[in-house]
Every structure is written in structure tokens, then in C-alpha cells.
Design a protein around this motif. Structure first.
Motif, PDB file in Angstrom:
ATOM      1  N   UNK A 172      18.625  42.152  47.719  1.00 19.19           N
ATOM      2  CA  UNK A 172      19.201  42.930  46.454  1.00 19.19           C
ATOM      3  C   UNK A 172      20.636  42.646  46.173  1.00 19.19           C
ATOM      4  N   UNK A 173      21.259  41.646  46.898  1.00 17.23           N
ATOM      5  CA  UNK A 173      22.566  41.353  46.622  1.00 17.23           C
ATOM      6  C   UNK A 173      22.643  40.084  45.839  1.00 17.23           C
ATOM      7  N   UNK A 174      23.323  39.950  44.904  1.00 16.08           N
ATOM      8  CA  UNK A 174      23.919  38.744  44.211  1.00 16.08           C
ATOM      9  C   UNK A 174      25.132  38.309  44.554  1.00 16.08           C
ATOM     10  N   UNK A 175      25.260  36.909  44.859  1.00 16.95           N
ATOM     11  CA  UNK A 175      26.439  36.370  45.556  1.00 16.95           C
ATOM     12  C   UNK A 175      26.956  35.459  44.330  1.00 16.95           C
ATOM     13  N   UNK A 176      28.214  35.839  43.959  1.00 20.02           N
ATOM     14  CA  UNK A 176      28.676  35.035  42.895  1.00 20.02           C
ATOM     15  C   UNK A 176      30.054  34.217  43.296  1.00 20.02           C
ATOM     16  N   UNK A 177      30.076  33.039  43.453  1.00 20.41           N
ATOM     17  CA  UNK A 177      31.674  32.355  43.651  1.00 20.41           C
ATOM     18  C   UNK A 177      31.756  31.366  42.494  1.00 20.41           C
ATOM     19  N   UNK A 178      33.220  31.960  42.098  1.00 19.27           N
ATOM     20  CA  UNK A 178      33.757  31.013  40.878  1.00 19.27           C
ATOM     21  C   UNK A 178      35.126  30.996  41.209  1.00 19.27           C
ATOM     22  N   UNK A 179      35.996  29.986  40.636  1.00 23.48           N
ATOM     23  CA  UNK A 179      37.159  29.951  40.655  1.00 23.48           C
ATOM     24  C   UNK A 179      38.051  31.125  40.125  1.00 23.48           C
ATOM     25  N   UNK A 180      39.093  31.267  40.755  1.00 22.45           N
ATOM     26  CA  UNK A 180      39.807  32.664  40.517  1.00 22.45           C
ATOM     27  C   UNK A 180      40.956  32.603  39.543  1.00 22.45           C
ATOM     28  N   UNK A 181      40.690  32.301  38.385  1.00 22.37           N
ATOM     29  CA  UNK A 181      41.738  32.167  37.304  1.00 22.37           C
ATOM     30  C   UNK A 181      42.420  33.385  37.092  1.00 22.37           C
ATOM     31  N   UNK A 182      41.704  34.598  37.390  1.00 21.03           N
ATOM     32  CA  UNK A 182      42.327  35.769  37.249  1.00 21.03           C
ATOM     33  C   UNK A 182      43.577  35.833  38.056  1.00 21.03           C
ATOM     34  N   UNK A 183      43.511  35.674  39.133  1.00 19.18           N
ATOM     35  CA  UNK A 183      44.596  35.603  40.403  1.00 19.18           C
ATOM     36  C   UNK A 183      45.837  34.785  39.722  1.00 19.18           C
ATOM     37  N   UNK A 184      45.318  33.486  39.222  1.00 18.81           N
ATOM     38  CA  UNK A 184      46.515  32.541  38.839  1.00 18.81           C
ATOM     39  C   UNK A 184      47.277  33.136  37.648  1.00 18.81           C
ATOM     40  N   UNK A 185      46.537  33.967  36.601  1.00 18.56           N
ATOM     41  CA  UNK A 185      46.985  34.706  35.573  1.00 18.56           C
ATOM     42  C   UNK A 185      47.928  35.658  36.078  1.00 18.56           C
ATOM     43  N   UNK A 186      47.638  36.506  36.867  1.00 21.69           N
ATOM     44  CA  UNK A 186      48.444  37.668  37.276  1.00 21.69           C
ATOM     45  C   UNK A 186      49.673  37.105  38.169  1.00 21.69           C
ATOM     46  N   UNK A 187      49.549  35.948  38.639  1.00 20.64           N
ATOM     47  CA  UNK A 187      50.570  35.330  39.375  1.00 20.64           C
ATOM     48  C   UNK A 187      51.698  34.941  38.463  1.00 20.64           C
ATOM     49  N   UNK A 188      51.068  34.065  37.372  1.00 20.09           N
ATOM     50  CA  UNK A 188      51.989  33.525  36.412  1.00 20.09           C
ATOM     51  C   UNK A 188      52.944  34.922  35.383  1.00 20.09           C
TER      52      UNK A 188
END
Length: 261
Positions: A172-188
Motif C-alpha cells: 500500500x506504499x507508493x514510492x516516488x523518486x524525483x529530482x529535488x529542485x525544492x532543495x536547490x531553491x531553498x539553497x539559493x
């Protein structure tokens, strides 16, 4: 065909191209802001990362994106051409000067446009280019319990260098793996100089849109007194106030949050 070419080579034709590309870019700003507001979702970047993944892997959006890039280039080139023509025309001073008021936006469209274009280059280089063509953007793994809706987020390192994204299921677990642009935005946005550039660009965008949006309607001939108050209201409040404020709020909020970490 020659008449059409002659029309677009004329001063009016160049202004028409500027107006049409400008209106297209204005519509894009609404869509772009709506997507970027997902940065305010308190979900470990899930909504924004899924949005970024969708934009870069859905073919129709990819086509629109290249049209957008073309419009930016054409709009910039024609702005330079028209500015050069206008300056040459003013090289001979008039015998009599009129005292009709000219707005700051109208007098400085070239400067405002240059600031915005420089910002676009920096912005796309830091986010779009690094997201699509480098390995400097990390990955996130999201595990979502489809029964309870609970979601966890962890760092993920792919085994293959060309990995983009994946979606699998374990019970019952969906596993999604994607590029973490959010972390890049937070860093900038944790860097004050970057936030300052972003905010200055949004101020320039505000003034640029205040004059440009309304001017575009004048160029295409939509100056009927019945509709003029409508697009003037939209140009003033939506494009020169709400949209720039919405974009500027993102780096400011993220910078303030970074100070508390």
C-alpha cells in the motif's frame, strides 16, 4: 508575402511583434506564479518537485517551453532594435518641446528590460539548466501510505547517472523518486545577494509590466473606451502589483526561514 514582410519590418510591425510576444509572456507569468506558489506547501517539497518533474517530462509542455524561450529572445531583440531606432530619431533635437508627462516606466523601459533579461539568464542558469543538464541537483524519495495518506521524505542517490524519476509500489506504499529542485531553491534563497537580485528584478518587472501591458493593447488597437478601464486595472493590479509581489515573497520567506535554521 512581400507586403507581409514589409509590414513586420516597419516600425509598427516591430511594435506589434513586441506587443504579441509581451502578452504571451504576461500570460506565462500567471501560470509560472501559480506553479511556484507550491513552494509554500508544507510537504517537504513534494508538490513542487512533482510539478517540476511534470514540466520537464510532459511533451506538450516542452513544446510550449521552447516557444516561450523563442518569445523571450524575439522580445529582447526587437526591444533593442526599437530602442536604437528611437534614440537615432531623437538625435536631432526639436525646436519646441512639449511638457506632456511621461511616466518613469515609459522613459526607462530599456533599463527595466535589461535588468529583467539579466535576471532571467541568472535564474534559468541556476535552476532550469542545472536541473536538466547537470548532476548538481540531488534527489528525493517520497514514500506515501495510500491508506492513511502519510508521507515520508528521505534523500536518495540513484545508481545510474542518467536516472530521472521513478514510481513504484510496495503493497500500500507508493514510492516516488524525483529530482529535488525544492532543495536547490531553498539553497539559493538562503543567500542574501541572490534574494536581493531577485527582489530588484521583481521591482523592475513591476514597472516594466505597468507600462508594457497597457502599451501592448494600444499597439494592437484595443483602445475602445469600454474595455480600456478593464485592461488598465488588470495591468496595474494583477501584473504590476500582485504578480511581482507573489514572486518576491518566495525568496524573502525562504531567506527568513533559513535564518532560523
Amino acid at each position: 508575402m512581400s507586403e507581409l514582410k514589409q509590414t513586420f519590418n516597419s516600425s509598427l510591425g516591430k511594435k506589434l511583434i513586441m506587443a504579441l510576444t509581451g502578452l504571451f509572456l504576461s500570460v506565462f507569468l500567471i501560470v509560472h506564479l501559480a506553479g511556484n506558489l507550491l513552494l509554500f506547501s508544507n510537504d517537504n517539497g513534494y508538490s513542487f518537485n512533482m510539478y517540476a518533474n511534470f514540466l520537464t517530462h510532459f511533451p506538450p509542455i516542452e513544446v510550449i517551453a521552447y516557444i516561450l524561450y523563442l518569445c523571450i529572445i524575439v522580445h529582447t531583440i526587437y526591444a533593442i532594435v526599437l530602442t536604437t531606432i528611437n534614440r537615432k530619431a531623437r538625435s536631432v533635437d526639436y525646436a519646441v518641446h512639449t511638457k506632456s508627462p511621461v511616466s518613469f516606466s515609459s522613459k526607462n523601459m530599456g533599463l527595466l528590460g535589461s535588468i529583467i533579461f539579466l535576471f532571467i539568464v541568472i535564474h534559468m542558469g541556476d535552476f532550469w539548466y542545472k536541473y536538466k543538464f547537470t548532476h548538481t541537483v540531488g534527489y528525493k524519495e517520497y514514500r506515501t501510505n495510500l491508506l492513511t495518506g502519510e508521507r515520508t521524505a528521505t534523500e536518495f542517490t540513484p545508481e545510474k547517472p542518467d536516472f530521472e524519476h521513478s514510481q513504484t509500489f510496495e503493497g500500500n506504499t507508493e514510492i516516488t523518486r524525483v529530482k529535488d529542485l525544492h532543495a536547490r531553491v531553498a539553497s539559493s534563497f538562503s543567500m542574501l545577494w541572490y534574494v536581493a537580485i531577485y527582489v530588484i528584478a521583481m521591482v523592475a518587472l513591476s514597472f516594466h509590466l505597468k507600462h508594457g501591458f497597457q502599451s501592448a493593447f494600444h499597439t494592437v488597437g484595443w483602445v475602445h473606451r469600454k474595455y480600456k478601464p478593464i485592461y488598465e486595472f488588470i495591468g496595474t493590479w494583477l501584473f504590476s502589483v500582485i504578480i511581482p509581489l507573489g514572486f518576491a515573497a518566495m525568496p524573502i520567506v525562504y531567506y527568513i526561514q533559513s535564518l532560523g535554521k
